[in-house]
Design a protein around this motif. Sequence first.
Motif, PDB file in Angstrom:
ATOM      1  N   UNK A  79       0.774  -1.340   0.159  1.00  0.00           N
ATOM      2  CA  UNK A  79       0.082   0.146  -0.044  1.00  0.00           C
ATOM      3  C   UNK A  79       0.830   1.235  -0.124  1.00  0.00           C
ATOM      4  N   UNK A  80       1.952   1.108   0.336  1.00  0.00           N
ATOM      5  CA  UNK A  80       2.889   2.305   0.331  1.00  0.00           C
ATOM      6  C   UNK A  80       3.545   2.794  -0.913  1.00  0.00           C
ATOM      7  N   UNK A  81       3.420   1.707  -1.861  1.00  0.00           N
ATOM      8  CA  UNK A  81       4.186   2.059  -3.174  1.00  0.00           C
ATOM      9  C   UNK A  81       3.353   2.950  -4.186  1.00  0.00           C
ATOM     10  N   UNK A  82       4.053   3.922  -4.780  1.00  0.00           N
ATOM     11  CA  UNK A  82       3.102   4.586  -5.706  1.00  0.00           C
ATOM     12  C   UNK A  82       3.546   4.082  -7.045  1.00  0.00           C
ATOM     13  N   UNK A  83       2.397   3.494  -7.489  1.00  0.00           N
ATOM     14  CA  UNK A  83       2.206   2.636  -8.786  1.00  0.00           C
ATOM     15  C   UNK A  83       2.078   3.665  -9.951  1.00  0.00           C
ATOM     16  N   UNK A  84       2.895   3.365 -11.054  1.00  0.00           N
ATOM     17  CA  UNK A  84       2.536   4.537 -12.095  1.00  0.00           C
ATOM     18  C   UNK A  84       2.161   3.416 -13.147  1.00  0.00           C
ATOM     19  N   UNK A  85       1.053   3.683 -13.726  1.00  0.00           N
ATOM     20  CA  UNK A  85       0.488   2.698 -14.714  1.00  0.00           C
ATOM     21  C   UNK A  85       0.436   3.143 -16.073  1.00  0.00           C
ATOM     22  N   UNK A  86       1.299   2.423 -16.717  1.00  0.00           N
ATOM     23  CA  UNK A  86       1.595   2.554 -18.267  1.00  0.00           C
ATOM     24  C   UNK A  86       1.112   1.320 -18.964  1.00  0.00           C
ATOM     25  N   UNK A 122      13.377   9.567 -25.116  1.00  0.00           N
ATOM     26  CA  UNK A 122      14.842   9.860 -24.927  1.00  0.00           C
ATOM     27  C   UNK A 122      15.275   9.049 -23.835  1.00  0.00           C
ATOM     28  N   UNK A 123      14.554   8.562 -22.596  1.00  0.00           N
ATOM     29  CA  UNK A 123      15.369   7.630 -21.786  1.00  0.00           C
ATOM     30  C   UNK A 123      15.619   6.457 -22.247  1.00  0.00           C
ATOM     31  N   UNK A 124      14.849   5.939 -23.155  1.00  0.00           N
ATOM     32  CA  UNK A 124      15.209   4.499 -23.559  1.00  0.00           C
ATOM     33  C   UNK A 124      16.359   4.613 -24.749  1.00  0.00           C
ATOM     34  N   UNK A 125      16.474   5.817 -25.573  1.00  0.00           N
ATOM     35  CA  UNK A 125      17.676   6.096 -26.214  1.00  0.00           C
ATOM     36  C   UNK A 125      18.974   5.907 -25.353  1.00  0.00           C
ATOM     37  N   UNK A 132       7.516  11.388 -16.256  1.00  0.00           N
ATOM     38  CA  UNK A 132       8.899  11.639 -16.062  1.00  0.00           C
ATOM     39  C   UNK A 132       9.466  10.801 -14.733  1.00  0.00           C
ATOM     40  N   UNK A 133       8.570  10.563 -13.953  1.00  0.00           N
ATOM     41  CA  UNK A 133       9.168   9.588 -12.777  1.00  0.00           C
ATOM     42  C   UNK A 133       9.323   8.175 -13.019  1.00  0.00           C
ATOM     43  N   UNK A 134       8.604   7.657 -14.011  1.00  0.00           N
ATOM     44  CA  UNK A 134       8.472   6.482 -14.273  1.00  0.00           C
ATOM     45  C   UNK A 134       9.991   6.288 -15.223  1.00  0.00           C
ATOM     46  N   UNK A 135      10.319   7.364 -15.862  1.00  0.00           N
ATOM     47  CA  UNK A 135      11.379   7.174 -16.752  1.00  0.00           C
ATOM     48  C   UNK A 135      12.708   7.321 -15.676  1.00  0.00           C
ATOM     49  N   UNK A 136      12.333   8.233 -14.850  1.00  0.00           N
ATOM     50  CA  UNK A 136      13.603   8.398 -13.879  1.00  0.00           C
ATOM     51  C   UNK A 136      14.033   7.022 -13.190  1.00  0.00           C
ATOM     52  N   UNK A 137      13.027   6.339 -12.752  1.00  0.00           N
ATOM     53  CA  UNK A 137      13.134   5.254 -11.970  1.00  0.00           C
ATOM     54  C   UNK A 137      13.757   4.076 -13.169  1.00  0.00           C
ATOM     55  N   UNK A 138      13.403   3.962 -14.428  1.00  0.00           N
ATOM     56  CA  UNK A 138      14.027   3.222 -15.172  1.00  0.00           C
ATOM     57  C   UNK A 138      15.325   3.456 -15.662  1.00  0.00           C
ATOM     58  N   UNK A 139      15.784   4.797 -15.581  1.00  0.00           N
ATOM     59  CA  UNK A 139      17.029   5.364 -15.902  1.00  0.00           C
ATOM     60  C   UNK A 139      17.919   5.069 -14.374  1.00  0.00           C
ATOM     61  N   UNK A 140      17.437   4.866 -13.498  1.00  0.00           N
ATOM     62  CA  UNK A 140      18.313   4.610 -12.345  1.00  0.00           C
ATOM     63  C   UNK A 140      18.601   3.084 -12.291  1.00  0.00           C
ATOM     64  N   UNK A 141      17.676   2.349 -12.522  1.00  0.00           N
ATOM     65  CA  UNK A 141      17.589   0.791 -12.002  1.00  0.00           C
ATOM     66  C   UNK A 141      17.913  -0.282 -13.276  1.00  0.00           C
ATOM     67  N   UNK A 142      17.879   0.250 -14.529  1.00  0.00           N
ATOM     68  CA  UNK A 142      17.832  -0.555 -15.630  1.00  0.00           C
ATOM     69  C   UNK A 142      19.263  -0.567 -16.191  1.00  0.00           C
TER      70      UNK A 142
END
Length: 398
Positions: free
Chosen positions: A32-39, A319-322, A388-398
């Motif tokens: 319940x504490x997690x902020x889910x980003x729906x894509x 841009x993040x995927x690139x 933007x937040x989803x891309x930041x999460x991806x940028x940091x962890x992938x």
Amino acid sequence: MAIMNENYSNLKESYLFSQIAAKVATYEKEHPDKKIIRMGIGDVTLPLAKVVVNAMKKAVEEMGVRETFRGYGPEQGYDFLHEALVKYYTKIGVHLETSEIFISDGAKSDCGNITDIFSDLNTILVPDPVYPVYVDTNIMRGRKIVYIQGTPENNFLPMPDNNIVADVIYLCSPNNPTGAAYTKEQLEEWVAYALKNDSVILYDAAYEAFITNPDIPRSIYVVEDAKKCAIELCSLSKTAGFTGTRCGYTVVPHALKRKSGNGTLMELNKMWLRRQTTKFNGVPYIIQRGAEAVFSEEGIKECGEILEFYRENARIMMATLDKKGIKYFGGIYSPYIWLQCPNGMSSWEFFDYLLETLAIVGTPGAGFGTMGEKYLRLTAFGSREGTIEAMQRIDKSL
Ligand code: MLT
């Protein structure tokens, strides 16, 4: 004893997006504490355009006054909306008769319902990966389905194969799920193939409003003779944010005719009219007034701004995927980005990774067919902050 349609037992346990929604609900309950980003599902997030809301408000008022109240409307839709659509098509170089346009509650329903006018003996050609509705609705009728493969080599735009003979062909451009869009030359090949085989193309143009390049067709009817072999299905869901409001349209040209077994010529337009007048009571007047406003000058401008907002989301994602060197398709004429799962993960593995590690919901490519196995689809329909937040999460962890 009632005999059931046993074709239903050949379907997967649940519809793709219901299956994903169930997984996400479980995750949400456990975290319940997690902020889910729906894509995941391609559902819009911005509100309806003001001009649309005002048109619907006015229609509500009319319904509350004896002189302007309306009961049953024409099953195929009101002429004011047909006329607005005829004008809309004229702008992209397509001339239609008002009687060739049928208003409905959306392209998904029409995709399923249109199967009523075709015999179950037809062989259905479906590109893989594919919007699951084309496949499931034909499995429900027990029809033979053959697949053509979308691959990175053909940019997920499979072309006709003369070794395959099919009677009904599904095409979707810009494509759901891959975001790829056919050129006019490619559509000309499909039309030639359909005419040669006397097949009918069911052309899903639900994402046409995302096309910004005048050289990429927004309708199959820009191709000569397409009216002799194609039905076009479209929707206001993505064009104008009508996913919850529900309105779409299907074009069945008068020129589209096929011979019956005894040699009589059957007009598909007449058959569809007969089907709709029998099984459907039309889209509510209030909604059709809202839809009419979408195609007004102001509506096109306001909806255009909304579409531009989603396009900018797609640019941020690309841009993040690139930057990460992740290969992807789509995103240019489409709200969908079809990306290759990193580190050789399968599509469900990557779906689970994104959900459990980054609290991002995508749609696993395998849900769209075997050719989607190493892919995952993300949508650009989210909020700006969420994207933007989803891309930041991806940028940091992938
Ligand atoms: C999708 O996510 O593929 C679409 O939202 C489904 C639909 O339009 O029915």
